[in-house]
Scaffold this active site. Sequence first.
Site, short mmCIF file in Angstrom:
data_model
loop_
_atom_site.label_atom_id
_atom_site.label_comp_id
_atom_site.label_asym_id
_atom_site.label_seq_id
_atom_site.Cartn_x
_atom_site.Cartn_y
_atom_site.Cartn_z
N TYR A 73 11.64 54.21 -2.73
CA TYR A 73 11.46 52.83 -3.16
C TYR A 73 10.73 52.01 -2.10
O TYR A 73 9.94 51.12 -2.41
CB TYR A 73 12.81 52.17 -3.50
N PHE A 125 -16.47 36.98 -13.67
CA PHE A 125 -15.93 38.13 -14.39
C PHE A 125 -14.70 37.63 -15.15
O PHE A 125 -13.96 36.77 -14.65
CB PHE A 125 -15.56 39.28 -13.45
N THR A 126 -14.51 38.16 -16.35
CA THR A 126 -13.50 37.63 -17.27
C THR A 126 -12.11 37.42 -16.65
O THR A 126 -11.60 36.31 -16.62
CB THR A 126 -13.38 38.56 -18.48
N ASP A 216 -14.97 40.48 -4.64
CA ASP A 216 -14.49 41.34 -5.71
C ASP A 216 -15.17 42.67 -5.43
O ASP A 216 -16.34 42.89 -5.75
CB ASP A 216 -14.89 40.78 -7.08
N LYS A 259 -12.38 51.75 -10.76
CA LYS A 259 -13.82 51.95 -10.72
C LYS A 259 -14.17 52.78 -9.48
O LYS A 259 -13.95 53.98 -9.49
CB LYS A 259 -14.57 50.62 -10.75
N ARG A 383 -21.77 43.81 -26.51
CA ARG A 383 -21.62 42.66 -25.64
C ARG A 383 -22.61 41.62 -26.14
O ARG A 383 -23.72 41.51 -25.67
CB ARG A 383 -21.91 43.03 -24.17
N PHE A 450 -13.40 40.69 -30.44
CA PHE A 450 -14.14 41.95 -30.39
C PHE A 450 -13.23 43.18 -30.40
O PHE A 450 -13.62 44.24 -30.84
CB PHE A 450 -15.09 41.99 -29.18
#
Length: 488
Positions: A73, A125-126, A216, A259, A383, A450
């Site tokens: 833990y 970015f979203t 980012d 990524k 998109r 979407f």
Amino acid sequence: MDSRYVAEPYRIKVVEPIAVTTRAERQRYLVEAGYNTFLLRSDQVYIDLLTDSGTTAMSDNQWAGMMLGDEAYAGSRNFVHLQEVVREYHGFKHVVPTHQGRGAENLLSMICIKPGDYVPGNMYFTTTRAHQERNGAKFVDIIVDEAHDSQAELPFKGDVDLTKLQRLIDEVGADRIPYVCVAVTVNLAGGQPVSMANLRAVYELCSRHGIKVMFDATRCVENAYFIKTRERGYERKSIRDILKEMMSYADGCTMSGKKDCLVNIGGFLCMNDDRLYQQACELVVLFEGMPSYGGLAGRDMEAMARGIVESVDFHYIQHRVAQCAYLADRLKAGGVPLVRPTGGHAVFIDARAFLPHVPQDHFPAQALAAELYLESGVRSMERGIVSAGRNTETGENHRPKLELVRLTIPRRVYTYSHLDVVAESAIELFRRRDAIKGLRMVYEPQLLRFFTARFTPRGIDAAQVNRPAGGCSSQRDAVTEVETEVIG
Ligand SMILES: *Cc1c(COP(=O)(O)O)cnc(C)c1O
């Protein structure tokens, strides 16, 4: 094959069979999915280019590391390893693991932002912007103008416009800018990189005003590769050294491990500041878990630590970017209109130019993505106007300038032969583009439409169309609750 398209620097040890389907089957699946590629099941897809997020193939070394997970833990040795790797490769003093990138964005935004603040960034970015806004900040776009032009050929189209940044500082004052968020590379601009010279200049400008710079860093290795191949003075430097220099122009970063860190799940927040770290450690317990695991299993942290080391291998990243270039070059040779230049993780088809006879209200990019699936079982992502949604006040459709189909390349998953299939089927569609018709939306969810919207080809009576199949309505509820959910 042209030497620019380097062959795979790996060999295949485990294989995963993929669905080989007939056109008749795909026609049925497409109708069942309401002509929305998000609603296709993965086992109905032959080549899945929906996203490069979490779709990476891990190496034998990473899988071996999974067996060395220390699931204690507190104080897992895999955390210690991750910490060592981050210090060595990114150069930050502190690392806080999170379940994925948005977990890190949540912590950073909560700690640094006060209501009324401004957070400038090189395009939004979203999830990043949603967390900033949720904490009361206003996002200000400070990317160079050319980034908004799909045809402007610039080596570093992700650069910050320093004049825009200086103007904002003059207007609102440095004390209302908690940090500048610099994305390396810029996802929504098509994976466009930022130059080292620009990163250095942004850091110098911010330091003079006492403003922090937070990267980012989601695709930082792809950015390092573009610096090596495009910026003078870096040709002979290693990806590892370039990455470390890049990171030296930031006070910290958020990272989506899904990524460039070559894992299926994971992320982290980094910083040099001790006080910031202290605050992050307090909050992470609330949202993710102990500061030594942050919502990840020990084995996940081990895989991520090993993934970071592998990701700076020149041959790996050269091949990855070459795959994108290869697909783009083949499509271009066949006349398919693309966003330029090609970035590091995806190729974007310009659906407006591809289907000039389909008005935007007939969803050209959505229609093209559906046709591509029908043609060859390739899954891509719209998109354009569907993704852009409606203005919440007026109810009008947002009408984005760009109407795109994104072909996103997972890391180490597909070969050049797969990309040939993608290119050939898109070129075939281009040849008979005049026969491709638009779509009509027959079901529109209120938020993030979407994901679950349903369509039917123009000319078919809407009454004949299947209603949402089992599973869709619960999926819709899940999506509408999480307003900021997005596919990276
Ligand atoms: C994917 C992504 C994120 C969010 O990361 P998740 O791991 O999906 O939460 C943030 N920024 C960029 C540029 C991304 O591509």
